[in-house]
Structure formats: structure tokens, C-alpha cells
Design an enzyme around this catalytic site. Structure first.
Site, mmCIF file in Angstrom:
data_model
loop_
_atom_site.group_PDB
_atom_site.id
_atom_site.type_symbol
_atom_site.label_atom_id
_atom_site.label_comp_id
_atom_site.label_asym_id
_atom_site.label_seq_id
_atom_site.Cartn_x
_atom_site.Cartn_y
_atom_site.Cartn_z
ATOM 1 N N GLU A 314 0.948 -1.238 0.007
ATOM 2 C CA GLU A 314 0.137 0.043 0.073
ATOM 3 C C GLU A 314 0.951 1.055 -0.227
ATOM 4 O O GLU A 314 0.590 2.249 0.774
ATOM 5 C CB GLU A 314 -1.031 0.014 0.981
ATOM 6 C CG GLU A 314 -1.840 -1.217 1.379
ATOM 7 C CD GLU A 314 -2.770 -1.284 2.266
ATOM 8 O OE1 GLU A 314 -2.479 -0.830 3.769
ATOM 9 O OE2 GLU A 314 -3.786 -1.636 2.609
ATOM 10 N N CYS A 398 -10.808 0.121 7.102
ATOM 11 C CA CYS A 398 -10.204 1.545 7.733
ATOM 12 C C CYS A 398 -10.917 2.683 7.042
ATOM 13 O O CYS A 398 -11.115 3.677 7.631
ATOM 14 C CB CYS A 398 -8.784 1.470 7.607
ATOM 15 S SG CYS A 398 -8.179 0.925 5.884
HETATM 16 ZN ZN LIG Z 1 -8.212 2.819 4.576
#
Ligand SMILES: [Zn+2]
Length: 628
Positions: A314, A398
Site C-alpha cells: 500500500e 479502515c
Molecule cells: Zn483505509
């Protein structure tokens, strides 16, 4: 229309409270100081209250995220379920509900809020430790692996507790947050103090500790935040899967001049370091922050404001590594960028931070949420074949509650004050009253921004003060008219208008909004021969559902005459763009064929705001359009 909550008349709820920060140039307005009534944001905020927050609560219960706390407390049978950092999703949702209390009368959510707080607090250990994963048989594993997000979860709990305390006055969560912070402070810090000098794997606790210091005035929390930033660079965290750079642990923070590694971690860290600088004024810290911001905006940021080029880790890529179909651009990273830019803006009053904050809000964050308010993107590619669709929830969830808390906080990003001035950073129709921030000034704003080019600011409480109102970077030819006198206004600045304001005085800003073409640095090789299109603060794209020919075949004529039209009301009022273009093809659909300059036919392109893509029939989309 945002209704004032039952606490609103008596409380002044600051989201990032730089009121007493020695090195903040600007002070915030409380959420109650801004009423948003516009046609872009007000419906989104209402949807957040009515759809997003209730549905996210349902997901948190269905996925046993809240049950995990009840089980950790011994109030329910069963073991922990889900990912080890699932607590943080509940905390972010709770923070959103907290801020939402200041702007919306939603007693149902308040009841749930209190129930969830009770479940969480019951799971706290006697030494202050709180994390539902590390209980029962895993309690011996506490603080053994610093990539298991214990600090990250703690930080989100602190932020939720602060939101609830500032909006409702309830201290139950805040007292528990302080107990956890005290536990961390007793455990971690310089070895010379007899503590453990560890580096945490997922920044977030830093900015939360600074805000906890702001709300409690407890100096230890600020010192601990400084330690958390300063300890980085010990090369402790790298492992077989990810190197130290991924964790921003490869060099000391003050020597870090690039944005690197995991995007969300990097940008939360930068936001936390900026919070620290607002309190300490340390020049070495600010020099590193400035270098990181420059590196991000000049070499590592997508045109949407999104950050994160790689799916692996990420992660942020190398300079100019900005692939479009495989862009990771996590919604959380865009939110973290908004948070970082807000803190830089409060410290400096520099319009460039407000400009990027607004741009990222519209084009980096809002694509992450469906118009319906209950589906989300985790990744936000700038080009897709139509297979990337929003989801109702994620195993790693998230992003959804992160969007919810940002929307609930939104009013706090509209304006600020200093001792003499009211600063307006972004334009939303509604009212701004700075009395809660100590400046006896109030205005109302009438505008159809971001669709229309005119903003009318009317003084509703006069006096001797300065109105500082932002001219966006893209607004070449902007004008400001006050007292019947019109003057030019420089883009990417604040126009300062000081006078003895009378009630009813009007300031009219006009920001030319003709569509414009954007080119990329030639080192962004995938954008060579392509342009992006923007109008005002919005990035546009072409989406298959609007085109007569396949998106991959389309080219745009850069000399096109633009036409504007109202888009489908189902997506909320918005402006579409039409442009002259071409569709290319090969004879008989051949894979290869001799090149011919006339192997194309004219077409009319339709462009839709990028944040609205994937709300209709699935199909290909691209932001960067090849030139004809
Ligand atoms: Zn996130």
C-alpha cells in the site's frame, strides 16, 4: 440544512484545537460556528448522519467488532473475531458519531454511542491497557510485535474520546483514553528513563497524543508524541516482508525529505509531526515536513491528490511512479493528506495548503464514497476497465469510518481566525460565526460552488476586522468586488479586506471556471500524450456509460469548444462537460494494422466529475485522456 444539536448552543467543539498552540498562526472555528446549507456538501453530510453512520454501526455489530470488546470484558462468550486491528474501525466510527453530535440532532446515534463506549471501557485492563485482540490467551503477547497496531488503535481511541468529550461533555471515554495514554507513557520512552525505546509500526498515535495534550494540558502526552516521532530511524521494524523504509524507520524523521513507504502511515506521521511543530516550533522538524510536502506534491502525488502508487505494501512509489490503472491511492491516504494540509494551513496561513486540502477533499476523498452513502472504495484508480466497484464493507475496513468522521468534521475546515481576521478557506453556502473563536465577526456565504463561479459573502455581524478569503490556484482572472469597487485577485493567495464592516456589506468573488487541460511531467511516462480535464476545484473523467464508443478508443481534441450541461439529478446536481473528440479503430478489429491518419471518427465526449464515477452502470473510466 444542518440542524444544531442539543449541545450546540452551549458547547464549542474544536476538532483540531490550535487555539492555544504557540506556533499556530490560525485558530480554529468550533463545529457550531459553521452551518453548511449548500447543495454539494449538505446532502452528503445529511446522508452521513442518516445512512452512513447507522449502516456502519450495523456492519461493526455484524462483523463482531463491538462484540470483541464485550468478550474481552468477559461480558459475552466467545473469542476475538476478525483482524487484529478491528478495534480501530469502531473507534473511528465512534469519533464520527462524536463530531456528528455537534451538527445534527440524532438521539438514536447518541444512545448507541454511549452503549458502545460502555462496551469499550469495560474491556480496559486495570493497568490502563485497552485492546480487545490482546486479551485472554493473547494477553502475554501485548507490546511484543510493533506492527500489530496497538498504538494505532490507541490513537484512534484517543481521537474518539476527544470528539465525544468536546461535543457532549461526557468524560467516560476520555478518562479511559488518559488511562491508556498513561500506561503507554509509563512503558515507552527513552531508555535513559528506564522505558522501552521502541518504534511503532503504524503512526497515528502521535497526532492523537498531541490532541490529547491539547484537551488535557498534560505535558507528558506532548513529550511522548515527540518521543514517538524522534525514535524513528532505528531500523527496528524491517522484516522479511517489508523493509525499514516501508515503516518510515530507515532514517530519523528530521532527516526524512521524501514521502516514502506505506502511504497512510507516512501521511499520518507527517500530520502528527506537524501537530508537534505547532506546539514546539522546532525548525528542524518543520524543515523535514516542508521537504516531504514538496516531494509529495512535485513528484509522488496523483492529479487527484491521491497518494500511493503500489498495491504491494500500500506504498508510495518512486519519483514520477504514478501508474493509473494500478494506482493504490487508498481513501485513508487522501484523508490523511487533508489532515496534514489542514495542520500546515493552521501553522502558516499559506493558501497552497488550503488549495491542496480542498482539491484532495473533492477529488481524492469523495470518490471513496458512493452517492448513496453506503458503499466505499478502498483503492481509487485513475483508470479502470469497469471491474473496480465500491463495496458495502471490507474485512480491513479502515476507509469507510474514516470518510464518515471527515464528513462529520467538515465544518471545521471551512474557516479560521487570527486576532484580527476571519479567514475563509473553502466555499460552502451557509453561515460562519467566529464568536466562539474570540473574533466578533460573522458572515453568510451564498454560492453554488463548486459548480458556479460566484461567491457572495455578506457581513452579518460588523466591526473592525479583516476578511481574508482564498483565491484558488486555478482561478486565473479572479475578481473581488467590495463596496462597488472591483479589483483583480491573485490566484493561490488570500485577499485581505480590512475595514469597519457594516451588517449587509457584501463581498463578491468571481472565479473563472472554464474547463482546463492539465498535462503531467514527461517523466510520468504513462501520461505522455494525455491530458486530464478540470473545471474549478473538480477533476473530470470519461466514463463508459456516457460514451458512444469504447473509452479505450477515445481521444480528445485539445482545441475543443467546451459545452456544459446539467448532469443526472440522481447523482446530485452537477455539471457535465462535452468536448470534441475522436474514436480510433483498426480495420476488422485487427490486433495490428498499418497506421492510417484517418483511422478515426469524430465523436462527442462527455466528461463527468471524477468523484461521481462508478455510481451508475459498470464500465471503463479514465482520467488521463489521450490527445487526438
Ligand atoms: Zn483505509
Amino acid at each position: 440544512m444542518i440542524l444544531l444539536g442539543r449541545y450546540a448552543m452551549s458547547r464549542q467543539s474544536f476538532v483540531v484545537d490550535t487555539s492555544a498552540s504557540p506556533h499556530a498562526l490560525l485558530r480554529p472555528l468550533p463545529l457550531q460556528g459553521v452551518t453548511i446549507r449548500d447543495h454539494f456538501w449538505a446532502p452528503r453530510i445529511a446522508t452521513n448522519t442518516q445512512v452512513t453512520l447507522p449502516s456502519q454501526y450495523a456492519h461493526c455489530e455484524e462483523t463482531e467488532r463491538i462484540a470483541n470488546f464485550r468478550r474481552a470484558a468477559g461480558n459475552e462468550e466467545g473469542d476475538f473475531v476478525g483482524l487484529f486491528f478491528n478495534d480501530s474501525d469502531v473507534y473511528k466510527w465512534l469519533e464520527a458519531v462524536g463530531w456528528n453530535d455537534a451538527i445534527s440532532d440524532s438521539p438514536g446515534l447518541s444512545v448507541i454511542r454511549d452503549k458502545v463506549v460502555a462496551d469499550i471501557v469495560a474491556a480496559q485492563r486495570t493497568d490502563g491497557y485497552l485492546n480487545s485482540y490482546f486479551t485472554k490467551e493473547r494477553s502475554d503477547d501485548r507490546w511484543t510485535n510493533f506492527d500489530l497496531h496497538e498504538m494505532y488503535c490507541a490513537g484512534h481511541f484517543f481521537q474518539a474520546a476527544i470528539a465525544i468529550c468536546r461535543t457532549s461533555g461526557a468524560r467516560t471515554a476520555l478518562d479511559a483514553a488518559c488511562k491508556m495514554a498513561d500506561h503507554i507513557d509509563a512503558t515507552f520512552g527513552p531508555a535513559s528513563d528506564g522505558k522501552r525505546p521502541i518504534t511503532d509500526g503504524h503512526p497515528e498515535v502521535e497526532l492523537a497524543l498531541v490532541e490529547l495534550y491539547r484537551v488535557t494540558k498534560e505535558q507528558r502526552y506532548l513529550t511522548l508524541a515527540d518521543f514517538m516521532v524522534s525514535v524513528r530511524g532505528a531500523n527496528q521494524l524491517g522484516n522479511q516482508k517489508f523493509d525499514n523504509l516501508y515503516y518510515q524507520d530507515h532514517k530519523p524523521y528530521r532527516d526524512l525529505h521524501d514521502v516514502v513507504g506505506h502511504a497512510v502511515r507516512m501521511l499520518y506521521l507527517a500530520a502528527g509531526a506537524t501537530d508537534l511543530w505547532l506546539e514546539t516550533g522546532e525548525s528542524a522538524l518543520k524543515a523535514a515536513i516542508d521537504a516531504q510536502w514538496h516531494n509529495m506534491t512535485q513528484k509522488r502525488m496523483y492529479v487527484s491528490g491521491g497518494v500511493g502508487s503500489r498495491w504491494h505494501g500500500e506504498a508510495i512509489g518512486d519519483d514520477y511512479e504514478l501508474p493509473n490503472p494500478t494506482a493504490y491511492t487508498e481513501t485513508c491516504a487522501a484523508i490523511a493528506s487533508v489532515m496534514w494540509n489542514w495542520r500546515l494551513l493552521q501553522g502558516t496561513g499559506d493558501a497552497k495548503y488550503a488549495d491542496l486540502m480542498e482539491w484532495t477533499l473533492y477529488n481524492g476523498v469523495m470518490p471513496g464514497l458512493s452517492v448513496s452513502g453506503n458503499e466505499y472504495f478502498y483503492q481509487n484508480p485513475l483508470e479502470n476497465d469497469g471491474t473496480h466497484r465500491r463495496s458495502a464493507w471490507f474485512g480491513c475496513a479502515c476507509c469507510p469510518p474514516n470518510v464518515a468522521r471527515l464528513l462529520a468534521q467538515l465544518g471545521s475546515y471551512v474557516a479560521s481566525v487570527d486576532s484580527q481576521s476571519l479567514w475563509i478557506h473553502t466555499y460552502m453556502q451557509g453561515d460562519i460565526d467566529a464568536a466562539g473563536s474570540g473574533l466578533d465577526a460573522a458572515v453568510s456565504v451564498a454560492t453554488e460552488y463548486p459548480w458556479d463561479n460566484t461567491v457572495r459573502i455578506t457581513v452579518t455581524r460588523g466591526g473592525q476586522w479583516t476578511l481574508r478569503t482564498r483565491v484558488p490556484s486555478w482561478a486565473s482572472g479572479a475578481t473581488v468586488t467590495v463596496g462597488g469597487v472591483r479589483q483583480n485577485a491573485e490566484p493561490n493567495t488570500y485577499v485581505a479586506l480590512r475595514r469597519a464592516w457594516q451588517v449587509g456589506d457584501e463581498v463578491v468573488l468571481v472565479f473563472p471556471m472554464q474547463p482546463r487541460l492539465i498535462m503531467a511531467h514527461p517523466s510520468v511516462i504513462n501520461n505522455n500524450g494525455r491530458v486530464a480535464v478540470a473545471r474549478g476545484p473538480l477533476l473530470y473523467c470519461i466514463e463508459q456509460v456516457d460514451q458512444s464508443m469504447p473509452v479505450a478508443s477515445l481521444r480528445i481534441d485539445p482545441r475543443t469548444q467546451w459545452a456544459e450541461a446539467a448532469g443526472s439529478v440522481a447523482l446530485g446536481a452537477h455539471t457535465l462537460l462535452h468536448a470534441k473528440g475522436y474514436s480510433t479503430s483498426t480495420p476488422d478489429d485487427a490486433l495490428y494494422a498499418p497506421w492510417r491518419h484517418d483511422a478515426r471518427q469524430p465523436v462527442r465526449l462527455t466528461l463527468v466529475p471524477y468523484h461521481l464515477w462508478a455510481n451508475r452502470a459498470a464500465g471503463a473510466m479514465t482520467v488521463w485522456i489521450p490527445l487526438a
